[in-house]
Design a protein around this motif. Structure first.
Motif, mmCIF file in Angstrom:
data_model
loop_
_atom_site.group_PDB
_atom_site.id
_atom_site.type_symbol
_atom_site.label_atom_id
_atom_site.label_comp_id
_atom_site.label_asym_id
_atom_site.label_seq_id
_atom_site.Cartn_x
_atom_site.Cartn_y
_atom_site.Cartn_z
ATOM 1 N N GLN A 49 7.249 -5.390 -2.820
ATOM 2 C CA GLN A 49 6.577 -4.864 -1.631
ATOM 3 C C GLN A 49 5.341 -5.709 -1.344
ATOM 4 O OE1 GLN A 49 5.703 -0.722 -2.279
ATOM 5 N NE2 GLN A 49 7.847 -0.157 -2.501
ATOM 6 N N GLU A 50 5.251 -6.229 -0.126
ATOM 7 C CA GLU A 50 4.088 -7.009 0.277
ATOM 8 C C GLU A 50 3.090 -6.182 1.071
ATOM 9 O OE1 GLU A 50 5.269 -10.542 2.283
ATOM 10 O OE2 GLU A 50 5.764 -11.594 0.427
ATOM 11 N N ILE A 51 3.547 -5.069 1.627
ATOM 12 C CA ILE A 51 2.667 -4.170 2.370
ATOM 13 C C ILE A 51 2.647 -2.823 1.663
ATOM 14 C CG2 ILE A 51 2.296 -2.941 4.546
ATOM 15 C CD1 ILE A 51 3.561 -5.264 5.999
ATOM 16 N N LEU A 52 1.456 -2.353 1.303
ATOM 17 C CA LEU A 52 1.312 -1.040 0.686
ATOM 18 C C LEU A 52 0.789 -0.047 1.708
ATOM 19 C CD1 LEU A 52 -0.178 -1.879 -2.825
ATOM 20 C CD2 LEU A 52 2.219 -1.744 -2.098
ATOM 21 N N VAL A 53 1.113 1.208 1.513
ATOM 22 C CA VAL A 53 0.758 2.253 2.472
ATOM 23 C C VAL A 53 -0.172 3.265 1.804
ATOM 24 C CG1 VAL A 53 1.653 3.989 4.064
ATOM 25 C CG2 VAL A 53 2.996 1.933 3.597
ATOM 26 N N ASN A 54 -1.271 3.583 2.507
ATOM 27 C CA ASN A 54 -2.276 4.523 1.987
ATOM 28 C C ASN A 54 -2.658 4.144 0.556
ATOM 29 O OD1 ASN A 54 -2.036 6.012 4.412
ATOM 30 N ND2 ASN A 54 -0.337 7.190 3.571
ATOM 31 N N SER A 55 -3.048 2.898 0.391
ATOM 32 C CA SER A 55 -3.317 2.372 -0.948
ATOM 33 C C SER A 55 -4.812 2.288 -1.218
ATOM 34 C CB SER A 55 -2.689 0.987 -1.111
ATOM 35 O OG SER A 55 -3.303 0.057 -0.234
ATOM 36 N N GLU A 56 -5.148 2.190 -2.492
ATOM 37 C CA GLU A 56 -6.523 1.982 -2.918
ATOM 38 C C GLU A 56 -6.547 1.322 -4.280
ATOM 39 O OE1 GLU A 56 -8.478 5.723 -3.047
ATOM 40 O OE2 GLU A 56 -7.347 6.468 -4.748
ATOM 41 N N PHE A 57 -7.641 0.584 -4.532
ATOM 42 C CA PHE A 57 -7.799 -0.083 -5.817
ATOM 43 C C PHE A 57 -8.980 0.518 -6.551
ATOM 44 C CE2 PHE A 57 -9.723 -3.500 -8.434
ATOM 45 C CZ PHE A 57 -8.666 -3.659 -9.333
ATOM 46 N N ASP A 58 -8.772 0.886 -7.811
ATOM 47 C CA ASP A 58 -9.819 1.430 -8.668
ATOM 48 C C ASP A 58 -10.274 0.317 -9.610
ATOM 49 O OD1 ASP A 58 -11.450 2.719 -10.472
ATOM 50 O OD2 ASP A 58 -10.054 4.354 -10.886
ATOM 51 N N SER A 59 -11.466 -0.238 -9.348
ATOM 52 C CA SER A 59 -11.958 -1.362 -10.143
ATOM 53 C C SER A 59 -12.364 -0.945 -11.555
ATOM 54 C CB SER A 59 -13.145 -2.023 -9.436
ATOM 55 O OG SER A 59 -14.220 -1.106 -9.294
ATOM 56 N N GLN A 60 -12.558 0.357 -11.791
ATOM 57 C CA GLN A 60 -12.923 0.823 -13.122
ATOM 58 C C GLN A 60 -11.736 0.843 -14.079
ATOM 59 O OE1 GLN A 60 -16.221 1.375 -13.928
ATOM 60 N NE2 GLN A 60 -16.417 0.480 -11.879
ATOM 61 N N THR A 61 -10.545 0.982 -13.525
ATOM 62 C CA THR A 61 -9.340 1.016 -14.356
ATOM 63 C C THR A 61 -8.366 -0.107 -14.019
ATOM 64 O OG1 THR A 61 -8.213 2.517 -12.805
ATOM 65 C CG2 THR A 61 -9.498 3.531 -14.591
ATOM 66 N N ASN A 62 -8.729 -0.958 -13.049
ATOM 67 C CA ASN A 62 -7.854 -2.042 -12.592
ATOM 68 C C ASN A 62 -6.483 -1.496 -12.177
ATOM 69 O OD1 ASN A 62 -9.449 -4.337 -12.560
ATOM 70 N ND2 ASN A 62 -9.122 -4.772 -14.734
#
Length: 350
Positions: free
Chosen positions: A283-296
């Motif tokens: 998948q190259e496009i994610l939907v309603n996504s987020e990145f948590d930098s504390q847990t990678n």
């Protein structure tokens, strides 16, 4: 309602989806199974890479469901859940009637919201009744809705065969004399080594021209000229001392926001468009996504319609070289099912 997850971004974004490649997709260990989905008339059976399986069918008009969950291994016990938003609450109690025999469930709720009805152990009698039934209804208070039984036996038999239960005392349908110990133990889950979090201080304040020039990002902008420009709403994170992660919006819909992700070196060189592995392809496009930098951890929740009762939920973790998938739940049929009950299609340890 049947949905096509591959078209979610197209429908919500009003454009086309960029082609994908399999680069960076980790190969599962040899002991893991393939995630697999089978249709048996009106029933659907799904097993994940650890051989945890479910079988479910819709209530009339796709207003509800009956779902049977069976984990892998000799010690596993089946669970039955059901619900229908066409029926009244009645204290969150539902009743299944199978060929005139009634089974009363116990309501499950999250706050003030009903998330379904579970049928307590032992459920083997109930499951055997479903597999050998000719009629089944789900009722609450004074209202009733039919649930299809066409294909139920075949779906349960397929799960028994895949999990090695056929002919054992633990079989979902057609129990035999072989002991539970004859059922194979579950495969080991793939292990993903999660890279520790790193400081997010002193991140870039502007997006490098090299990221702006990426062909995939250009396609996002071409599709959404009025909704987004690459110079706004982007976010950058630090994955490691030599790697940055760029999150860039790539389309909006009524209930879905799409994002593309890129990695680069700190100086903006070596720009790569991420292709995230999933059980159904990259998948190259994610939907309603987020990145948590504390847990990678990178997560996404693709809704196939507004209530969020169908779609895909997935999580990936950064292992120092790529994002490896550690969780995926998929529900292709929109039946009012709470996401807590969605079938598992991939599991890993991290």
């Amino acid at each position: 309602m049947k949905i096509n997850l591959a078209l979610v971004a197209l429908v919500a974004g009003g454009g086309t989806i960029a082609s994908t490649s399999s680069a960076g997709v980790a190969t599962p260990p040899e002991q893991a199974f393939r995630s697999e989905t089978k249709k048996f008339r009106d029933w659907t059976a799904i097993c994940d890479n650890l051989n945890n399986c479910v079988a479910y069918a819709p209530a009339e008009g796709d207003t509800g469901y009956v779902i049977i969950k069976m984990e892998a291994g000799p010690e596993a016990k089946p669970l039955v859940h059901a619900d229908s938003y066409a029926l009244p609450n009645d204290g969150w109690r539902m009743q299944l009637t199978i060929d005139g025999r009634s089974f009363v469930g116990e309501g499950v709720q999250e706050g003030n919201k009903r998330t379904g009805t579970t049928f307590p152990q032992p459920s083997d009698t109930l499951i055997a009744a479903i597999g050998n039934s000719t009629t089944m209804t789900l009722s609450s208070a004074d209202k009733t809705t039919p649930v299809t039984v066409s294909g139920a036996a075949a779906a349960l038999l397929w799960i028994d065969e895949r999990q090695g239960r056929t002919g054992t005392t633990t079989a979902l349908i057609g129990n035999g004399d072989r002991p539970a110990s004859a059922v194979p133990t579950p495969p080991s889950a793939p292990t993903v080594v999660r890279v520790p979090a790193i400081s997010q201080e002193n991140l870039p304040r502007t997006m490098p021209a090299s990221v702006l020039a990426n062909e995939h990002l250009k396609q996002c902008n071409d599709l959404n000229r009025e909704a987004i420009t690459a110079n706004q709403n982007w976010t950058v994170y630090r994955l490691g001392t030599e790697t940055l992660l760029w999150s860039i919006p790539c389309g909006f819909g009524a209930y879905n926001a799409m994002e593309s992700y890129f990695t680069s070196s700190p100086d903006g060189s070596n720009v790569q468009s991420l292709s995230l592995p999933s059980s159904r392809g990259p998948q190259e496009i994610l939907v309603n996504s987020e990145f948590d930098s504390q847990t990678n951890t990178l997560s996404a929740f693709s809704k196939s319609r507004g209530p969020g009762d169908c779609g895909q939920i997935a999580k990936w973790v950064w292992n120092g070289n790529s994002f490896a998938i550690v969780q995926e739940n998929t529900m292709e049929d929109c039946l009012g099912m709470h996401s807590d009950l969605w079938p598992s299609t991939w599991r890993a340890r991290s």
